[in-house]
Design a protein around this motif. Structure first.
Motif: not given
Length: 374
Positions: A135-164
């Motif tokens: 839930a906190s991860t969803y909210c974090a990404l929603a905030i970053l989207k709202a402020v226009g943060y570049n998602f290319a700078n997010i360590d998405s691999k660690s999020i997605l791999t561990s989310m499994r």
């Protein structure tokens, strides 16, 4: 968003004790008071009232309501919000594995809900306690989207791999890697995270779909778990997840409903029955109307293509009785405003196409501009 012990909220509370609580929410206004809502959210952004101290562990959720709320109101670029500082704060809540092997150790490396739940690693760089959750991860990404943060700078691999690690054999998700319930809320969070990161490697969509279908009840709505009572929030999580995962078409009611994987006529009937005599929406049968369900149920109808079947004027009238003259929305008429119901009040007015509000992406619960990265 620092907590405060004395501020405007206290003065609102004291004035309400003199019999003005109804006026604070009712106000008998026939207009959506956009400027007061912007002021309310800015007050919350700058100094959280002490009444929210018990929600400290969910601070990032409260920040999401304030910042994404300002975005919905079309005010984020016009107020004193330092977007870079917001991004830095959100990113500071990210949990990081000490090495690649940690990604399969059963833990989740998303975002923490608050600095207070984020303990420092030991001398070897190992997290003493990893409290990051879906839930906190969803909210974090929603905030970053709202402020226009570049998602290319997010360590998405660690999020997605561990989310499994959080997906269970039946397709459901736990929000955290230990001692938690599993239900549709966290299936939705996982689907939204994958969609926002544009990578579905974090979940098994077929297993998630099977779990969702097992949650549709005999009356057409969805319970949070298989066999449980149909619920507005659970129904939203089910339909939005299926939409994000690509299993339901947009505006599906205008197409061949017989080919749908869910019982659409029964679902439509259940949703429409949730609009009560006062114009508001209830989350379950025989419950009072509540501001937030104008989003949870309204968004389901928008996704299905049935939003025009509701009584919009009656809904608008109900919501205005929940609007505080000081800004924000309460749960019911006469209640003081809070961040949760205020945010979902704004989303409801966006669905109603209130002038001056940004359009809503119903599937993600954020503006279409944020969802598209504009």
């Amino acid at each position: 968003m620092e907590p405060a012990t004395e501020n405007e909220w206290d003065r609102l509370s004291s004035s309400s004790s003199d019999g003005e609580e109804q006026a604070a929410s009712d106000g008998s206004s026939s207009q959506f008071n956009r400027q007061q809502h912007v002021a309310f959210l800015m007050m919350m952004y700058e100094s959280l009232p002490h009444h929210y101290q018990y929600q400290e562990i969910n601070r990032i959720t409260l920040a999401h309501f304030a910042i994404s709320g300002l975005c919905l109101l079309g005010a984020l670029d016009r107020v004193r919000v330092d977007k870079d500082a917001v991004s830095d704060w959100v990113l500071s809540l990210k949990a990081h594995p000490s090495n690649k092997a940690d990604l399969t150790n059963g833990e989740f490396y998303g975002f923490h809900g608050s600095p207070s739940s984020q303990l420092h690693p030991d001398d070897n760089g190992v997290l003493m306690h990893n409290g990051s959750n879906l839930a906190s991860t969803y909210c974090a990404l929603a905030i970053l989207k709202a402020v226009g943060y570049n998602f290319a700078n997010i360590d998405s691999k660690s999020i997605l791999t561990s989310m499994r690690n959080l997906q269970q054999h039946d397709g459901s998700f736990m929000p955290i890697h230990f001692g938690a319930e599993k239900d549709l809320r966290f299936v939705y969070c996982a689907a939204a995270i994958c969609f926002l990161l544009e990578d579905w490697s974090g979940m098994d969509r077929e297993r998630a779909k099977a779990y969702i279908l097992n949650c549709q009840s005999y009356d057409g709505g969805f319970g949070l778990t298989p066999g449980s009572e149909s619920h507005g929030g659970g129904t939203y999580c089910a339909v939005a997840s299926l939409r994000l995962m690509g299993f339901i078409e947009d505006n599906v009611l205008s197409k061949n409903m017989s080919s749908s994987i869910i019982d659409l006529p029964l679902l439509l009937s259940w949703c429409l029955q949730r609009q009560a005599a006062d114009g508001g929406f209830q989350g379950r049968a025989n419950k009072p109307s509540d501001t937030c369900y104008a989003f949870w149920i309204g968004s389901v109808l928008r996704m299905l293509g049935g939003y025009n079947l509701i009584d919009k004027e009656a809904l608008r009238g109900f919501l205005l009785t929940c609007q505080s003259q000081y800004g924000g929305f309460g749960k019911c008429p006469g209640d003081l405003p809070d961040l949760y119901h205020s945010f979902y009040g704004y989303t409801a007015f966006s669905l109603l196409e209130e002038p001056g509000l940004n359009p809503l992406c119903a599937e993600l619960g954020m503006t279409e501009f944020s969802a598209l990265g504009i």
